[in-house]
Design a protein around this motif. Structure first.
Motif, PDB file in Angstrom:
ATOM      1  N   ASP A  62     -68.668 -49.136  70.126  1.00  0.00           N
ATOM      2  CA  ASP A  62     -68.544 -47.753  70.597  1.00  0.00           C
ATOM      3  C   ASP A  62     -69.855 -47.348  71.255  1.00  0.00           C
ATOM      4  OD1 ASP A  62     -67.094 -45.291  70.851  1.00  0.00           O
ATOM      5  OD2 ASP A  62     -68.296 -44.444  69.218  1.00  0.00           O
ATOM      6  N   LYS A  63     -69.753 -46.506  72.284  1.00  0.00           N
ATOM      7  CA  LYS A  63     -70.965 -46.053  72.981  1.00  0.00           C
ATOM      8  C   LYS A  63     -70.731 -44.659  73.531  1.00  0.00           C
ATOM      9  CE  LYS A  63     -74.345 -47.732  76.329  1.00  0.00           C
ATOM     10  NZ  LYS A  63     -74.714 -48.895  77.166  1.00  0.00           N
ATOM     11  N   THR A  64     -71.684 -43.777  73.251  1.00  0.00           N
ATOM     12  CA  THR A  64     -71.691 -42.430  73.815  1.00  0.00           C
ATOM     13  C   THR A  64     -73.083 -42.213  74.415  1.00  0.00           C
ATOM     14  OG1 THR A  64     -72.567 -41.302  71.849  1.00  0.00           O
ATOM     15  CG2 THR A  64     -70.163 -41.671  71.918  1.00  0.00           C
ATOM     16  N   ALA A  65     -73.331 -41.031  74.943  1.00  0.00           N
ATOM     17  CA  ALA A  65     -74.676 -40.726  75.439  1.00  0.00           C
ATOM     18  C   ALA A  65     -75.675 -40.644  74.290  1.00  0.00           C
ATOM     19  CB  ALA A  65     -74.659 -39.416  76.211  1.00  0.00           C
ATOM     20  N   LEU A  66     -75.192 -40.394  73.073  1.00  0.00           N
ATOM     21  CA  LEU A  66     -76.050 -40.198  71.907  1.00  0.00           C
ATOM     22  C   LEU A  66     -76.344 -41.488  71.148  1.00  0.00           C
ATOM     23  CD1 LEU A  66     -77.533 -38.202  70.106  1.00  0.00           C
ATOM     24  CD2 LEU A  66     -75.372 -37.822  68.893  1.00  0.00           C
ATOM     25  N   TYR A  67     -75.371 -42.398  71.064  1.00  0.00           N
ATOM     26  CA  TYR A  67     -75.578 -43.615  70.277  1.00  0.00           C
ATOM     27  C   TYR A  67     -74.703 -44.742  70.803  1.00  0.00           C
ATOM     28  CZ  TYR A  67     -71.048 -43.197  68.009  1.00  0.00           C
ATOM     29  OH  TYR A  67     -69.697 -43.156  67.784  1.00  0.00           O
ATOM     30  N   GLU A  68     -75.032 -45.964  70.343  1.00  0.00           N
ATOM     31  CA  GLU A  68     -74.130 -47.093  70.521  1.00  0.00           C
ATOM     32  C   GLU A  68     -74.003 -47.801  69.178  1.00  0.00           C
ATOM     33  OE1 GLU A  68     -75.488 -50.143  73.287  1.00  0.00           O
ATOM     34  OE2 GLU A  68     -77.560 -49.737  72.740  1.00  0.00           O
ATOM     35  N   LEU A  69     -72.827 -48.358  68.946  1.00  0.00           N
ATOM     36  CA  LEU A  69     -72.529 -49.099  67.724  1.00  0.00           C
ATOM     37  C   LEU A  69     -72.220 -50.532  68.127  1.00  0.00           C
ATOM     38  CD1 LEU A  69     -71.849 -49.325  64.676  1.00  0.00           C
ATOM     39  CD2 LEU A  69     -69.539 -48.532  65.266  1.00  0.00           C
ATOM     40  N   VAL A  70     -73.010 -51.475  67.596  1.00  0.00           N
ATOM     41  CA  VAL A  70     -72.903 -52.881  67.970  1.00  0.00           C
ATOM     42  C   VAL A  70     -72.721 -53.714  66.706  1.00  0.00           C
ATOM     43  CG1 VAL A  70     -74.111 -54.814  69.078  1.00  0.00           C
ATOM     44  CG2 VAL A  70     -74.381 -52.499  69.986  1.00  0.00           C
ATOM     45  N   ALA A  71     -71.749 -54.629  66.733  1.00  0.00           N
ATOM     46  CA  ALA A  71     -71.599 -55.622  65.657  1.00  0.00           C
ATOM     47  C   ALA A  71     -72.328 -56.885  66.097  1.00  0.00           C
ATOM     48  CB  ALA A  71     -70.125 -55.922  65.401  1.00  0.00           C
ATOM     49  N   ILE A  72     -73.244 -57.356  65.276  1.00  0.00           N
ATOM     50  CA  ILE A  72     -73.964 -58.591  65.578  1.00  0.00           C
ATOM     51  C   ILE A  72     -73.516 -59.657  64.586  1.00  0.00           C
ATOM     52  CG2 ILE A  72     -76.217 -59.689  65.823  1.00  0.00           C
ATOM     53  CD1 ILE A  72     -77.343 -57.047  66.729  1.00  0.00           C
ATOM     54  N   CYS A  73     -73.075 -60.798  65.130  1.00  0.00           N
ATOM     55  CA  CYS A  73     -72.559 -61.901  64.316  1.00  0.00           C
ATOM     56  C   CYS A  73     -73.623 -62.986  64.203  1.00  0.00           C
ATOM     57  CB  CYS A  73     -71.290 -62.476  64.941  1.00  0.00           C
ATOM     58  SG  CYS A  73     -69.941 -61.283  65.055  1.00  0.00           S
ATOM     59  N   TRP A  74     -73.935 -63.362  62.977  1.00  0.00           N
ATOM     60  CA  TRP A  74     -75.021 -64.293  62.675  1.00  0.00           C
ATOM     61  C   TRP A  74     -74.479 -65.529  61.974  1.00  0.00           C
ATOM     62  CZ3 TRP A  74     -79.784 -62.268  64.102  1.00  0.00           C
ATOM     63  CH2 TRP A  74     -79.866 -60.868  64.250  1.00  0.00           C
ATOM     64  N   GLU A  75     -74.637 -66.681  62.598  1.00  0.00           N
ATOM     65  CA  GLU A  75     -74.371 -67.933  61.892  1.00  0.00           C
ATOM     66  C   GLU A  75     -75.540 -68.186  60.933  1.00  0.00           C
ATOM     67  OE1 GLU A  75     -71.724 -69.733  61.885  1.00  0.00           O
ATOM     68  OE2 GLU A  75     -70.719 -69.559  63.823  1.00  0.00           O
ATOM     69  N   VAL A  76     -75.340 -69.068  59.978  1.00  0.00           N
ATOM     70  CA  VAL A  76     -76.405 -69.426  59.045  1.00  0.00           C
ATOM     71  C   VAL A  76     -77.613 -69.949  59.828  1.00  0.00           C
ATOM     72  CG1 VAL A  76     -77.037 -70.995  57.166  1.00  0.00           C
ATOM     73  CG2 VAL A  76     -74.772 -69.922  57.192  1.00  0.00           C
ATOM     74  N   GLY A  77     -78.785 -69.430  59.519  1.00  0.00           N
ATOM     75  CA  GLY A  77     -80.016 -69.885  60.142  1.00  0.00           C
ATOM     76  C   GLY A  77     -80.402 -69.149  61.413  1.00  0.00           C
ATOM     77  N   GLN A  78     -79.552 -68.283  61.935  1.00  0.00           N
ATOM     78  CA  GLN A  78     -79.896 -67.575  63.176  1.00  0.00           C
ATOM     79  C   GLN A  78     -80.804 -66.382  62.890  1.00  0.00           C
ATOM     80  OE1 GLN A  78     -76.029 -66.805  64.996  1.00  0.00           O
ATOM     81  NE2 GLN A  78     -76.145 -68.735  66.116  1.00  0.00           N
ATOM     82  N   ALA A  79     -81.641 -66.057  63.886  1.00  0.00           N
ATOM     83  CA  ALA A  79     -82.583 -64.944  63.756  1.00  0.00           C
ATOM     84  C   ALA A  79     -82.813 -64.321  65.121  1.00  0.00           C
ATOM     85  CB  ALA A  79     -83.911 -65.448  63.187  1.00  0.00           C
ATOM     86  N   ALA A 153     -72.908 -63.909  58.524  1.00  0.00           N
ATOM     87  CA  ALA A 153     -73.114 -62.485  58.255  1.00  0.00           C
ATOM     88  C   ALA A 153     -72.810 -61.675  59.509  1.00  0.00           C
ATOM     89  CB  ALA A 153     -74.551 -62.230  57.803  1.00  0.00           C
ATOM     90  N   VAL A 154     -72.447 -60.430  59.289  1.00  0.00           N
ATOM     91  CA  VAL A 154     -72.227 -59.474  60.375  1.00  0.00           C
ATOM     92  C   VAL A 154     -73.010 -58.220  60.039  1.00  0.00           C
ATOM     93  CG1 VAL A 154     -70.550 -58.016  61.579  1.00  0.00           C
ATOM     94  CG2 VAL A 154     -69.930 -60.365  60.921  1.00  0.00           C
ATOM     95  N   SER A 155     -73.775 -57.741  61.012  1.00  0.00           N
ATOM     96  CA  SER A 155     -74.476 -56.469  60.843  1.00  0.00           C
ATOM     97  C   SER A 155     -73.948 -55.473  61.867  1.00  0.00           C
ATOM     98  CB  SER A 155     -75.991 -56.649  60.992  1.00  0.00           C
ATOM     99  OG  SER A 155     -76.312 -57.363  62.163  1.00  0.00           O
ATOM    100  N   LEU A 156     -73.842 -54.238  61.442  1.00  0.00           N
ATOM    101  CA  LEU A 156     -73.480 -53.131  62.324  1.00  0.00           C
ATOM    102  C   LEU A 156     -74.759 -52.360  62.622  1.00  0.00           C
ATOM    103  CD1 LEU A 156     -70.245 -51.839  60.563  1.00  0.00           C
ATOM    104  CD2 LEU A 156     -70.409 -53.237  62.641  1.00  0.00           C
ATOM    105  N   HIS A 157     -75.070 -52.204  63.910  1.00  0.00           N
ATOM    106  CA  HIS A 157     -76.286 -51.514  64.330  1.00  0.00           C
ATOM    107  C   HIS A 157     -75.902 -50.238  65.067  1.00  0.00           C
ATOM    108  CE1 HIS A 157     -79.032 -55.113  63.831  1.00  0.00           C
ATOM    109  NE2 HIS A 157     -77.818 -55.561  63.544  1.00  0.00           N
ATOM    110  N   VAL A 158     -76.454 -49.128  64.622  1.00  0.00           N
ATOM    111  CA  VAL A 158     -76.297 -47.851  65.315  1.00  0.00           C
ATOM    112  C   VAL A 158     -77.644 -47.566  65.964  1.00  0.00           C
ATOM    113  CG1 VAL A 158     -75.802 -45.392  65.101  1.00  0.00           C
ATOM    114  CG2 VAL A 158     -74.645 -47.033  63.579  1.00  0.00           C
ATOM    115  N   TYR A 159     -77.663 -47.512  67.289  1.00  0.00           N
ATOM    116  CA  TYR A 159     -78.883 -47.215  68.051  1.00  0.00           C
ATOM    117  C   TYR A 159     -78.744 -45.835  68.670  1.00  0.00           C
ATOM    118  CZ  TYR A 159     -79.277 -52.352  68.036  1.00  0.00           C
ATOM    119  OH  TYR A 159     -79.332 -53.671  67.683  1.00  0.00           O
ATOM    120  N   SER A 160     -79.748 -44.990  68.469  1.00  0.00           N
ATOM    121  CA  SER A 160     -79.724 -43.673  69.092  1.00  0.00           C
ATOM    122  C   SER A 160     -81.082 -43.424  69.732  1.00  0.00           C
ATOM    123  CB  SER A 160     -79.452 -42.598  68.062  1.00  0.00           C
ATOM    124  OG  SER A 160     -79.459 -41.329  68.663  1.00  0.00           O
ATOM    125  N   ARG A 161     -81.048 -43.289  70.962  1.00  0.00           N
ATOM    126  CA  ARG A 161     -80.045 -43.338  72.017  1.00  0.00           C
ATOM    127  C   ARG A 161     -79.886 -44.775  72.516  1.00  0.00           C
ATOM    128  NH1 ARG A 161     -78.591 -38.044  73.441  1.00  0.00           N
ATOM    129  NH2 ARG A 161     -80.051 -36.549  72.617  1.00  0.00           N
TER     130      ARG A 161
END
Length: 193
Positions: A62-79, A153-161
């Protein structure tokens, strides 16, 4: 790991984020508390999950002018690289697996010369019970899925703006530079490059 009784769908999380006033995104606690109190049911994330053995993936939900929501998918060992967020706030929740956040203090940075000196500060573990907010006073960090965690693992990141560039750092080499950010998928559809 225990299942939380109050899990919500990703659509409900988006609806909740869209109800927050602009001012809530200026501080770190209101959104962190919201993520703590409304953990996302992992099954609802399926359309937004995309895996790559070579690199973690960034999947726009999801993305608006105020924030974006991103799902980041991580395999084992990724950084991720050590990076900043262009002076924007960031909150992270982990509905699947667990991740580490390594935080750094910037002692010196000269972006024009591409030089920096960083000092590690602390390490925080994120999981479904423990979302976190990036400290606006010391926002430089990296996220990793250590091999000994032995689970995707999966992380949800909310970035504003929303932002589309950031500074990456090499603490070992004392270098830094700006990079362009890209999505792997947007709204469940692959991005062609």
């Amino acid at each position: 790991m225990a299942i939380l009784a109050n899990q919500v769908s990703i659509q409900d999380l988006v609806a909740g984020l869209r109800r927050f006033p602009d001012a809530a995104f200026e501080e770190t606690e209101p959104i962190r508390k919201f993520l703590q109190e409304t953990p996302v049911n992992s099954d609802s994330l399926t359309p937004f999950l995309n895996w790559d053995r070579q690199h973690y993936t960034r999947n726009l939900i999801d993305k608006t002018a105020l924030y974006e929501l991103v799902a980041i998918c991580w395999e084992v060992g990724q950084a991720s690289s050590v990076h900043n967020h262009r002076d924007q706030n960031c909150w992270m929740a982990v509905p699947i697996g667990r991740l580490q956040v390594e935080n750094f203090r910037v002692i010196h940075q000269d972006l024009g010369k591409g030089t920096c000196h960083l000092e590690p500060t602390d390490i925080v573990e994120m999981n479904i019970f423990h979302p976190c907010a990036v400290d606006p006073a010391e926002p430089v960090h990296r996220v990793l899925n250590p091999r000994d965690f032995n689970h995707r693992a999966v992380s949800l990141h909310v970035y504003s703006r929303p932002f589309d560039t950031c500074v990456v750092y090499s603490a070992e080499q004392g270098t830094c530079g700006e990079i362009q950010l890209h999505y792997t998928t947007a709204y469940g559809k692959p991005i062609s490059r």
